[in-house]
Design an enzyme around this catalytic site. Structure first.
Site, mmCIF file in Angstrom:
data_model
loop_
_atom_site.group_PDB
_atom_site.id
_atom_site.type_symbol
_atom_site.label_atom_id
_atom_site.label_comp_id
_atom_site.label_asym_id
_atom_site.label_seq_id
_atom_site.Cartn_x
_atom_site.Cartn_y
_atom_site.Cartn_z
ATOM 1 N N ASP A 166 0.862 -1.255 -0.018
ATOM 2 C CA ASP A 166 -0.068 0.099 -0.042
ATOM 3 C C ASP A 166 0.764 1.159 0.028
ATOM 4 O OD1 ASP A 166 -2.349 -1.243 -0.073
ATOM 5 O OD2 ASP A 166 -2.916 -0.766 1.907
ATOM 6 N N LYS A 196 -3.465 3.631 -2.859
ATOM 7 C CA LYS A 196 -4.869 4.048 -2.746
ATOM 8 C C LYS A 196 -4.612 5.543 -2.141
ATOM 9 C CE LYS A 196 -7.499 0.015 -2.631
ATOM 10 N NZ LYS A 196 -8.628 -0.785 -1.911
ATOM 11 N N MET A 227 -9.147 9.120 8.096
ATOM 12 C CA MET A 227 -9.502 9.302 6.803
ATOM 13 C C MET A 227 -10.614 10.520 6.872
ATOM 14 S SD MET A 227 -9.918 5.491 5.169
ATOM 15 C CE MET A 227 -11.060 5.017 6.463
#
Length: 281
Positions: free
Chosen positions: A40, A63, A177
């Site tokens: 990631d 991502k 997030m």
């Protein structure tokens, strides 16, 4: 395919919150024997450079939803399964802990459907790393009864009743997030008359050489931090424990500017080890 196959298997591993020294010994051992590593964006480049063998195929599957640039989850699932069915040992390496706000369920289901053995190796999640490096014990006695891990990247995630409960709780709230909706989040708590003894902290790039911690009362947030654009990743901590930061912070805010984790470019894969390290520099 032989459904009784015992080896190889896929290791689903949490790499920790950023600082490469915070990865576990068990994770390092699994990475060292991998034929393929699917990494990631929020994995320290130093971890990859130090622990991934040079003959291991390293594939970047980053991502970055805020930039609408992501490797599709279906492609990640297919890569894991395809390599495992070639009798290769696969490591799926994620930032933080592998089970906190990740797509591990999709990956587990894909592996289970294809009768591929797997192992989950936990890591230090961002909330624990950020709180430790900011001097904020998340469940300090007399300050918090428990801690909740949440996310707020779209308004429909939390109901009105739950917002009211969050504003009134004595729990420490940690939002992952959520930096893109931070103004809305603060305004919501102000509207619900959150207690004045609770503060908000935004911790940028926790545990990395670029870590910065910003704290504010809810009343002053729009004036002091409302116009600031926070670096990715940033974690939000809300509660009385934020008041402990000033007394127990042991790490100064970084003077240097920059990004420890590089941005995703069009969700592209980088399947060659050499290219990955050129990208990650």
């Amino acid at each position: 395919m032989n459904p009784t196959i015992k080896s190889p298997k896929v290791y689903l591993i949490g790499a920790g919150p950023g600082n490469p020294d915070l990865i576990t010994v068990k994770a390092v051992k699994a990475i060292a024997k991998a034929d393929v590593v699917l990494a990631d964006r929020l994995v320290s480049p130093e971890i990859l450079e130090t622990y991934v063998n040079k003959d291991t195929e390293l594939i970047y599957v980053g991502k970055e939803c805020s930039k609408d640039a992501s490797t599709p989850q279906s492609l990640i699932n297919n890569l894991m399964v395809d390599y495992a069915l070639q009798n290769k040992t696969v490591v799926r390496l994620k930032g933080g802990d592998v089970s906190i706000f990740s797509n591990i369920l999709d990956e587990l289901q894909a592996l289970k459907r294809n009768h591929i053995p797997f192992e989950i190796i936990p890591g230090i999640t961002a909330a624990l790393g950020a709180a430790a490096y900011a001097g904020m014990p998340l469940t300090a006695r007399g300050y918090s009864t428990s801690v909740r891990f949440l996310t707020y990247y779209k308004s429909e995630i939390l109901t009105e009743g739950y917002w009211k409960e969050l504003a009134a709780t004595q729990d420490t709230l940690v939002f992952y997030m959520s930096k893109g909706n931070l103004t809305d989040l603060v305004e919501k708590f102000v509207e619900l008359n959150i207690s004045n003894d609770k503060k908000i902290a935004v911790i940028e790039q926790a545990t990395t050489p670029y870590q910065k911690v910003y704290t504010s009362s809810f009343e002053d947030f729009s004036k002091t931090l409302g116009d600031k654009s926070f670096a990715s990743p940033s974690l939000v901590v809300i509660g009385k424990v934020v008041n402990l930061h000033e007394e127990f912070s042991w790490l100064e805010n970084a003077e240097q500017e920059g990004l420890y984790f590089k941005s995703v470019e069009n969700g592209s894969l980088i399947p060659k080890t050499q290219n990955f390290f050129e990208y990650a520099v």
